[in-house]
Scaffold this active site. Structure first.
Site, PDB file in Angstrom:
ATOM      1  N   HIS A 149       0.750  -1.189  -0.015  1.00 14.80           N
ATOM      2  CA  HIS A 149      -0.067   0.052   0.069  1.00 14.80           C
ATOM      3  C   HIS A 149       0.707   1.269  -0.058  1.00 14.80           C
ATOM      4  O   HIS A 149       0.180   2.566   0.021  1.00 14.80           O
ATOM      5  CB  HIS A 149      -1.055   0.195   1.110  1.00 14.80           C
TER       6      HIS A 149
HETATM    7  C1  UD1 Z   1      -2.148   5.231   5.903  1.00 17.56           C
HETATM    8  C2  UD1 Z   1      -0.837   5.814   6.515  1.00 17.56           C
HETATM    9  C3  UD1 Z   1       0.117   4.552   6.500  1.00 17.56           C
HETATM   10  C4  UD1 Z   1      -0.317   3.390   6.975  1.00 17.56           C
HETATM   11  C5  UD1 Z   1      -1.674   3.008   6.223  1.00 17.56           C
HETATM   12  C6  UD1 Z   1      -2.411   1.705   6.607  1.00 17.56           C
HETATM   13  C7  UD1 Z   1      -0.474   8.123   6.556  1.00 17.56           C
HETATM   14  C8  UD1 Z   1       0.431   9.075   5.936  1.00 17.56           C
HETATM   15  N1  UD1 Z   1      -0.098   7.057   6.086  1.00 17.56           N
HETATM   16  O1  UD1 Z   1      -2.042   5.178   4.483  1.00 17.56           O
HETATM   17  O2  UD1 Z   1       1.219   5.013   7.082  1.00 17.56           O
HETATM   18  O3  UD1 Z   1       0.702   2.383   6.777  1.00 17.56           O
HETATM   19  O4  UD1 Z   1      -2.739   4.046   6.359  1.00 17.56           O
HETATM   20  O5  UD1 Z   1      -3.468   1.356   5.684  1.00 17.56           O
HETATM   21  O6  UD1 Z   1      -1.018   8.490   7.631  1.00 17.56           O
HETATM   22  N2  UD1 Z   1      -9.338   4.727   1.568  1.00 17.56           N
HETATM   23  C9  UD1 Z   1     -10.516   4.057   1.544  1.00 17.56           C
HETATM   24  N3  UD1 Z   1     -11.288   3.648   2.925  1.00 17.56           N
HETATM   25  C10 UD1 Z   1     -10.771   3.977   3.977  1.00 17.56           C
HETATM   26  C11 UD1 Z   1      -9.209   4.504   4.064  1.00 17.56           C
HETATM   27  C12 UD1 Z   1      -8.775   4.932   2.940  1.00 17.56           C
HETATM   28  O7  UD1 Z   1     -11.016   3.842   0.454  1.00 17.56           O
HETATM   29  O8  UD1 Z   1     -11.091   3.202   5.149  1.00 17.56           O
HETATM   30  C13 UD1 Z   1      -8.738   5.087   0.441  1.00 17.56           C
HETATM   31  C14 UD1 Z   1      -8.844   6.404  -0.005  1.00 17.56           C
HETATM   32  O9  UD1 Z   1      -9.008   6.670  -1.282  1.00 17.56           O
HETATM   33  C15 UD1 Z   1      -7.604   7.138   0.559  1.00 17.56           C
HETATM   34  C16 UD1 Z   1      -6.765   6.120   0.164  1.00 17.56           C
HETATM   35  O10 UD1 Z   1      -7.280   5.010   0.480  1.00 17.56           O
HETATM   36  O11 UD1 Z   1      -7.586   8.454  -0.150  1.00 17.56           O
HETATM   37  C17 UD1 Z   1      -5.337   6.282   1.117  1.00 17.56           C
HETATM   38  O12 UD1 Z   1      -5.683   6.413   2.557  1.00 17.56           O
HETATM   39  P1  UD1 Z   1      -5.126   7.278   3.708  1.00 17.56           P
HETATM   40  O13 UD1 Z   1      -5.527   7.217   4.947  1.00 17.56           O
HETATM   41  O14 UD1 Z   1      -4.742   8.639   3.089  1.00 17.56           O
HETATM   42  O15 UD1 Z   1      -3.590   6.563   3.529  1.00 17.56           O
HETATM   43  P2  UD1 Z   1      -3.069   5.223   3.525  1.00 17.56           P
HETATM   44  O16 UD1 Z   1      -2.707   4.702   2.246  1.00 17.56           O
HETATM   45  O17 UD1 Z   1      -4.166   4.177   4.006  1.00 17.56           O
END
Ligand code: UD1
Length: 365
Positions: free
Chosen positions: A208
């Site tokens: 991820h």
């Molecule tokens: C975040 C953390 C990362 C951690 C990871 C675990 C930061 C900078 N990154 O990254 O350190 O390892 O979580 O997952 O804080 N999304 C969904 N549903 C959700 C959550 C996210 O669809 O419940 C999608 C959204 O499109 C979002 C993307 O995933 O834009 C990324 O989510 P985000 O929370 O920004 O970062 P992660 O890549 O999950």
């Protein structure tokens, strides 16, 4: 001691298994009233609620409902919302965990109001400042009042950065507490059966990191590497929403779906996922937590990154850094039984939450 209120900040999937053991320990302590504050960074059922359920966490007392966004949007959104909360109801301590955007945001909001903050899983450094988590770690540790570290490298990094020794307590790895708390349920789950796989005969994949999944060329190479590995050893790929979106954008999903030996699945709940890990023969990942869990369980782990903030998993555990190009030859070594067996780092023993609770109690007294 009069009852102390402690905010436990839960934000994203890897936070929940760090919060849960501490919540249970503090909730059982007569001197403490733990309050679970969910920032809403992760919000899908299978990225959040399923973990609360598996880990026996109550519904969050407070949900800031920030959701997704750019780094600045997410960090600023949590800061504004948490500052408002602190203005109404300031706890005796804010506990942040890990290295996600909400970790830094709540720390900044609290410290600007001169409120005390403790960081659990402090001191980890990849020394790669292009990683958003590395910035979150450095900045959080620079201003938090209490730094609870999982391993000696954490203490050394903090001391080198000028953190006074009295702020640092080495407590061990809290993730292992979650595993041990739920071990009976994890052992009874047998997740591999749903995929028709046999214990030891398959690998688990998670990916991820933006550096792996946001760049078309890198992701394409990784997918080629994984499909080649799957020909040697079946793989279960539990797909993060960020990764799924990237693969769909690049039209790579159909290729993965038709690859032989590759099983794709949604993100799994904690118990189902750890059951799959417990019986696997190999993990391929860019996650921080899985590097640690495989070291604890003595399972070979290939980390698709150029650095790790968890060097102890390489120095004494079963982890190795890997690339799309060299993972196949590493898998051959693993299948030939030529992989280091590793040893469990000190204080990764399932009793970290108790040590944190004791340290917190003495610091608040
Ligand atoms: C975040 C953390 C990362 C951690 C990871 C675990 C930061 C900078 N990154 O990254 O350190 O390892 O979580 O997952 O804080 N999304 C969904 N549903 C959700 C959550 C996210 O669809 O419940 C999608 C959204 O499109 C979002 C993307 O995933 O834009 C990324 O989510 P985000 O929370 O920004 O970062 P992660 O890549 O999950």
């Amino acid at each position: 001691m009069a009852s102390k209120q402690v905010h436990l900040i839960a934000a994203a999937r890897p936070n929940f298994m760090k919060i849960a053991p501490l919540y249970h320990a503090l909730n059982a302590a007569p001197w403490c009233e733990p309050v679970v504050v969910h920032t809403g960074q992760h919000y899908d059922f299978n990225m959040s609620d399923a973990f609360f359920r598996d880990l026996g966490l109550p519904e969050p007392d407070i949900n800031l409902e920030i959701g997704s966004g750019s780094h600045a949007e997410q960090t600023a959104g949590v800061m504004v919302a948490y500052e408002r909360l602190l203005a109404q109801d300031a706890p005796d301590m804010t506990v942040v965990v890990g290295d996600v955007n909400s970790t830094l945001a709540c720390t900044l909001a609290a410290k600007k109001l001169n409120r005390p903050v403790a960081h659990l899983e402090a001191g980890l450094r990849s020394n790669d400042r292009t990683m958003p988590e590395e910035l979150n770690r450095i900045l959080t540790d620079a201003i938090a009042d209490v730094l609870w570290t999982p391993s000696p490298d954490g203490d050394e990094n903090l001391l080198r950065e000028g953190v006074p020794a009295e702020r640092i307590s080495r407590v061990g790895n809290i993730m292992i507490d979650s595993f041990e708390l739920l071990r009976p349920k994890i052992e009874a789950e047998n997740s591999h059966e749903a995929f028709g796989l046999t214990p030891g005969g398959y690998g688990v994949v998670t990916l991820h990191r933006p550096s792996n999944v946001d760049h078309p060329e890198t992701l394409t190479l990784l997918i080629e590497g994984l499909t080649a590995v799957a020909e040697q050893m079946p793989l279960v790929f539990a797909m993060h929403p960020r990764t799924r979106k990237s693969l769909e954008r690049l039209d790579l999903m159909t290729r993965l779906q038709s690859a032989s030996g590759l099983h794709l699945t949604e993100p799994l709940s904690y118990i189902r996922f750890m059951s799959l890990v417990l019986s696997c023969g190999l993990a391929v990942t860019d996650s921080g937590g899985l590097q640690e869990e495989t070291t604890y369980l003595g399972i070979p782990c290939l980390t698709l990154r150029t650095t790790t903030e968890r060097p102890v998993t390489i120095a004494s555990g079963t982890n190795s850094l890997a690339t799309a190009q060299d993972m196949l030859s590493m898998v051959d070594k693993i299948l030939a039984g030529e992989w280091p067996k590793g040893a469990c780092p000190d204080l990764w023993d399932g009793r970290t939450a108790g040590r944190v609770a004791e340290d917190l109690k003495s610091r608040l007294a």
